[in-house]
Design an enzyme around this catalytic site. Structure first.
Site, PDB file in Angstrom:
ATOM      1  NE  ARG A   1      -0.551   0.365   5.008  1.00 55.61           N
ATOM      2  CZ  ARG A   1       0.187   1.321   5.579  1.00 55.61           C
ATOM      3  NH1 ARG A   1       0.447   2.441   4.918  1.00 55.61           N
ATOM      4  NH2 ARG A   1       0.686   1.159   6.790  1.00 55.61           N
TER       5      ARG A   1
ATOM      6  CG  ASN B   1       7.426   6.437   6.797  1.00 62.02           C
ATOM      7  OD1 ASN B   1       6.328   6.965   6.643  1.00 62.02           O
ATOM      8  ND2 ASN B   1       7.587   5.275   7.404  1.00 62.02           N
TER       9      ASN B   1
ATOM     10  CG  ASP C   1       6.753   7.226  10.717  1.00 63.72           C
ATOM     11  OD1 ASP C   1       6.467   7.435   9.534  1.00 63.72           O
ATOM     12  OD2 ASP C   1       6.033   6.534  11.455  1.00 63.72           O
TER      13      ASP C   1
HETATM   14 CA    CA Z   1       4.677   7.006   8.291  1.00 65.00          CA
END
Ligand code: CA
Length: 283
Positions: A95, A143, A193
């Site tokens: 995804r 990310n 992240d």
């Molecule tokens: Ca993330």
């Protein structure tokens, strides 16, 4: 610096914060619910369901929004109703996950496999003519992705590496080259992240399972550590009336409400610096 929650938790897996300068409000994604959540600082959060997964939302230069959904890109009108879809992923093993727009108005989003298979992810670029190009292969959890203020560099996190990497950018084509480590995050601080860039060239990195945000200066030196009362900090962006608030999203995946009652909330930090310009999709 203190991180203050904006109301009660409003997401399960909050991600992808984006300051909507047209509506003067914050958008975040509740990724696995497929919702975009609008927070205007006054009433209750307003949810818009956009697909099975809502990965990224950014503005379109001509109005409305560009989205990354579970298996590709999409365009949406000013009410966040999807009007066009551009499928990228041919099966359901992966995804879309995180991305953003470059100074030339191209939109990028990277992927991760649902089983987090190492190297099974890619980074894709949606050009302004709506063609899709693979920018990177062989990544695991794609990310971040933000550009330096002058647009010559792109910062990127493949989360399991524990590094923030940097690329040289060809502004004409959007091609990346010269990948190299920009900063290495110690294991006990969490995994890199989402990210944001400030007007002074600082890079703010939300650290998954670190419960904190790090700021690195343009040379890669750690200059700020902001701790949050949640462990799964996911992403950050600048916004607010003067552009000097750093908004941070969080997740309650794998976290009990008893242990972390604020998991899933969005937090605001007075960052003491304005964010860099956020670019819109020009297609
Ligand atoms: Ca993330």
């Amino acid at each position: 610096m203190r991180a203050e929650p904006i109301g009660a938790p409003c997401t399960f897996h909050g991600e992808g914060p984006f300051w909507d300068d047209v509506r003067r409000s914050l958008l975040v994604v509740d990724m696995l619910a497929g919702d975009v959540v609008r927070l205007d600082g006054t009433g209750a959060p307003v949810r818009s369901h956009v697909g099975d997964v809502a990965a990224v939302v950014r503005a379109r230069a001509e109005g409305g929004y560009v989205l990354a959904l579970e298996r590709g890109f999409a365009l949406a009108d000013e009410d966040l109703s999807v009007t066009d879809q551009i499928t990228v992923l041919g099966d359901a093993s992966a995804r879309m996950n995180d991305g953003g727009c470059d100074p030339q108005g191209r939109f990028y989003c990277g992927t991760m496999a649902y089983d987090v298979a190492p190297g099974a992810g890619s980074l894709y670029r949606l050009d302004t003519d709506r063609t899709v190009t693979t920018v990177l292969d062989g990544v695991t959890i794609s990310n971040g992705l933000q550009w330096s203020v002058d647009g010559s560099l792109a910062y990127y996190n493949d989360t399991p590496t524990g590094r923030v990497d940097v690329f040289d950018v060809d502004p004409g084509t959007g091609a990346f080259s010269g990948r190299r480590p920009f900063a290495v995050v110690p294991d006990d601080a969490g995994k890199p992240d989402g990210m944001a860039v400030d007007a002074e060239g600082g890079i703010w990195i939300a650290l998954w399972e670190g419960g904190r945000v790090h700021r690195y200066d343009a040379d890669g030196a750690l200059t700020e550590v902001v701790e949050l009362p949640v462990s799964r900090t996911t992403a950050c962006t600048f916004g607010g009336p003067d552009g000097r608030t750093l908004f941070v999203t969080s997740s309650r995946i794998g976290v009990t409400e008893a242990a972390e009652p604020l998991a899933g909330a969005v937090f605001a930090i007075d960052a003491g610096v304005a964010g860099a310009v956020q670019h819109a999709y020009a297609g």
